[in-house]
Design an enzyme around this catalytic site. Structure first.
Site, PDB file in Angstrom:
ATOM      1  N   CYS A 142      70.279   3.163  72.911  1.00  0.00           N
ATOM      2  CA  CYS A 142      69.446   2.478  71.918  1.00  0.00           C
ATOM      3  C   CYS A 142      69.822   0.997  71.791  1.00  0.00           C
ATOM      4  O   CYS A 142      69.705   0.249  72.744  1.00  0.00           O
ATOM      5  CB  CYS A 142      69.485   3.211  70.592  1.00  0.00           C
ATOM      6  SG  CYS A 142      68.097   2.745  69.511  1.00  0.00           S
ATOM      7  N   LYS A 163      58.123  -0.380  62.895  1.00  0.00           N
ATOM      8  CA  LYS A 163      59.214   0.449  63.393  1.00  0.00           C
ATOM      9  C   LYS A 163      58.692   1.565  64.291  1.00  0.00           C
ATOM     10  O   LYS A 163      57.727   2.262  63.946  1.00  0.00           O
ATOM     11  CB  LYS A 163      59.987   1.048  62.214  1.00  0.00           C
ATOM     12  CG  LYS A 163      61.215   1.848  62.617  1.00  0.00           C
ATOM     13  CD  LYS A 163      61.945   2.367  61.396  1.00  0.00           C
ATOM     14  CE  LYS A 163      63.221   3.102  61.770  1.00  0.00           C
ATOM     15  NZ  LYS A 163      63.959   3.578  60.588  1.00  0.00           N
ATOM     16  N   SER A 192      64.153   5.513  67.000  1.00  0.00           N
ATOM     17  CA  SER A 192      64.193   4.941  65.658  1.00  0.00           C
ATOM     18  C   SER A 192      64.680   3.506  65.798  1.00  0.00           C
ATOM     19  O   SER A 192      65.877   3.237  65.769  1.00  0.00           O
ATOM     20  CB  SER A 192      65.130   5.754  64.752  1.00  0.00           C
ATOM     21  OG  SER A 192      65.214   5.181  63.473  1.00  0.00           O
ATOM     22  N   HIS A 235      67.317   8.254  71.481  1.00  0.00           N
ATOM     23  CA  HIS A 235      68.505   8.956  70.987  1.00  0.00           C
ATOM     24  C   HIS A 235      68.443  10.423  71.423  1.00  0.00           C
ATOM     25  O   HIS A 235      68.166  11.309  70.609  1.00  0.00           O
ATOM     26  CB  HIS A 235      68.580   8.881  69.462  1.00  0.00           C
ATOM     27  CG  HIS A 235      69.061   7.565  68.950  1.00  0.00           C
ATOM     28  ND1 HIS A 235      70.397   7.196  68.976  1.00  0.00           N
ATOM     29  CD2 HIS A 235      68.392   6.522  68.412  1.00  0.00           C
ATOM     30  CE1 HIS A 235      70.523   5.982  68.459  1.00  0.00           C
ATOM     31  NE2 HIS A 235      69.327   5.557  68.107  1.00  0.00           N
ATOM     32  N   GLU A 237      70.661  12.463  71.817  1.00  0.00           N
ATOM     33  CA  GLU A 237      71.712  13.275  71.180  1.00  0.00           C
ATOM     34  C   GLU A 237      71.376  13.648  69.741  1.00  0.00           C
ATOM     35  O   GLU A 237      72.131  14.412  69.117  1.00  0.00           O
ATOM     36  CB  GLU A 237      73.037  12.517  71.208  1.00  0.00           C
ATOM     37  CG  GLU A 237      73.153  11.354  70.242  1.00  0.00           C
ATOM     38  CD  GLU A 237      72.423  10.096  70.680  1.00  0.00           C
ATOM     39  OE1 GLU A 237      72.298   9.166  69.859  1.00  0.00           O
ATOM     40  OE2 GLU A 237      71.973  10.037  71.851  1.00  0.00           O
ATOM     41  N   ARG A 249      65.943   9.089  53.221  1.00  0.00           N
ATOM     42  CA  ARG A 249      66.819   8.017  52.738  1.00  0.00           C
ATOM     43  C   ARG A 249      66.000   6.777  52.396  1.00  0.00           C
ATOM     44  O   ARG A 249      66.183   6.163  51.336  1.00  0.00           O
ATOM     45  CB  ARG A 249      67.849   7.677  53.819  1.00  0.00           C
ATOM     46  CG  ARG A 249      68.811   6.552  53.461  1.00  0.00           C
ATOM     47  CD  ARG A 249      69.418   5.947  54.716  1.00  0.00           C
ATOM     48  NE  ARG A 249      68.408   5.283  55.527  1.00  0.00           N
ATOM     49  CZ  ARG A 249      68.584   4.933  56.801  1.00  0.00           C
ATOM     50  NH1 ARG A 249      69.710   5.236  57.426  1.00  0.00           N
ATOM     51  NH2 ARG A 249      67.620   4.306  57.474  1.00  0.00           N
TER      52      ARG A 249
END
Length: 304
Positions: A142, A163, A192, A235, A237, A249
């Site tokens: 990333c 985003k 992300s 990502h 993982e 969040r």
């Protein structure tokens, strides 16, 4: 085969509860083989979460792996207990005379900053320069991939209009690449981020190969022709609930955040996310470690 990590690392109990083979240090010392030495530079603020995610992927590999965790000395983490950092992490000054079979450089939530505005950028540059001569193969993830492409190959990161947040389809451009051995024709990966690199910039750069892309997420995977550096924009993982936790969040902070794409059934954030990337994510880490580290690293790391 197992990963060798300290018995008291929080990830140890988590991985053992998932029936993942974690080797004790005592047992590892009594095996007559050389483990792969893998260094993880963890730039994420939630270090325990990230180290567990990556160790989970490294566990399903063909050889014993000895993992060392690295943090920056020029920036003090605000989200990880200092006792944990002191117990399990090292700094560059402590390992810069050593050689490693493999290295992973994680992402970091700093992509809206210019590289030279990142507090630990000079230290990261020193580590990336060191990796050219002290690491057999390095995997950048990333923001770590964007930083690596900029530092090593002069490729700029570009701001996105909004985003990129969700799980997207990807296709492999080089089906014969060992990195994608066992992959389906279409595979999924989470993203992300607020920035990207452009395909045209990668294709123009000498010594680089573009190996996987997404119609929606753009460049996904890039490698050097000598297979010493890998750059993955997503990502692979991530845990099943990572994007959900990030979404809620930001909602709790009152931020204007879209529901992650292709993640919640019917885009309903109250529903359990559908995991579509687990097998491809595991294969990517396993293939990198097997074909580009284990199969090609010198037995004596002094020969790097």
């Amino acid at each position: 085969m197992p990963i060798k990590i300290p018995d008291s690392l929080p990830a140890t109990a988590i991985l053992e509860s998932e029936n993942i083979f974690v080797m004790t240090e005592y047992r590892a010392m009594h095996q007559d083989i050389r483990p792969l030495n893998v260094l993880i530079l963890n730039l994420m603020p939630t270090k325990i979460v990230t180290e567990t995610q990556i160790l989970r992927k490294l566990s399903n590999t063909p050889v014993q792996i000895e993992v060392e965790l690295l943090r920056t000395a020029s920036y003090q983490s605000q989200h990880t207990d200092e006792d944990h950092l002191a117990s399990f992490y090292t700094t560059f000054d402590q390992i810069k005379e050593k050689n490693f079979d493999g290295m992973i450089i994680t992402g970091a939530p700093v992509e809206n900053l210019e590289f030279d505005q990142v507090e630990y950028w000079p230290e990261l540059c020193e580590i990336m320069a060191w990796s050219r001569t002290h690491v057999h193969s390095t995997l950048h993830i990333c923001w770590g991939a964007q930083a690596g492409l900029y530092f090593h190959h002069g490729i700029e990161k570009r701001s996105l209009p909004q985003k990129l947040f969700g799980v997207y389809e990807h296709r492999v451009l080089k089906p014969n690449s060992p990195l994608f051995r066992g992959f389906d024709d279409v595979f999924y990966a989470p993203h992300s981020r607020y920035t990207e690199v452009w395909e045209e910039d990668v294709r123009k750069a000498p010594g680089l190969e573009l190996v996987a892309v997404s119609a929606d997420a753009g460049v996904y995977a890039v490698k050097t022709e000598d297979s010493r550096q890998f750059f993955v924009m997503g990502h692979p993982e991530y845990d099943p609930d990572t994007l959900a936790k990030e979404y809620w969040r930001d909602v709790d902070k009152g931020l204007d955040i879209a529901v992650p794409a292709n993640y919640f059934p019917g885009d309903a954030p109250t529903k359990v996310p559908v995991v579509r990337w687990r097998s491809a994510g595991q294969l990517l880490y396993t293939n990198w470690l097997n074909y580009y580290v284990y199969q090609t690293t010198p037995y004596d790391l002094k020969d790097l």
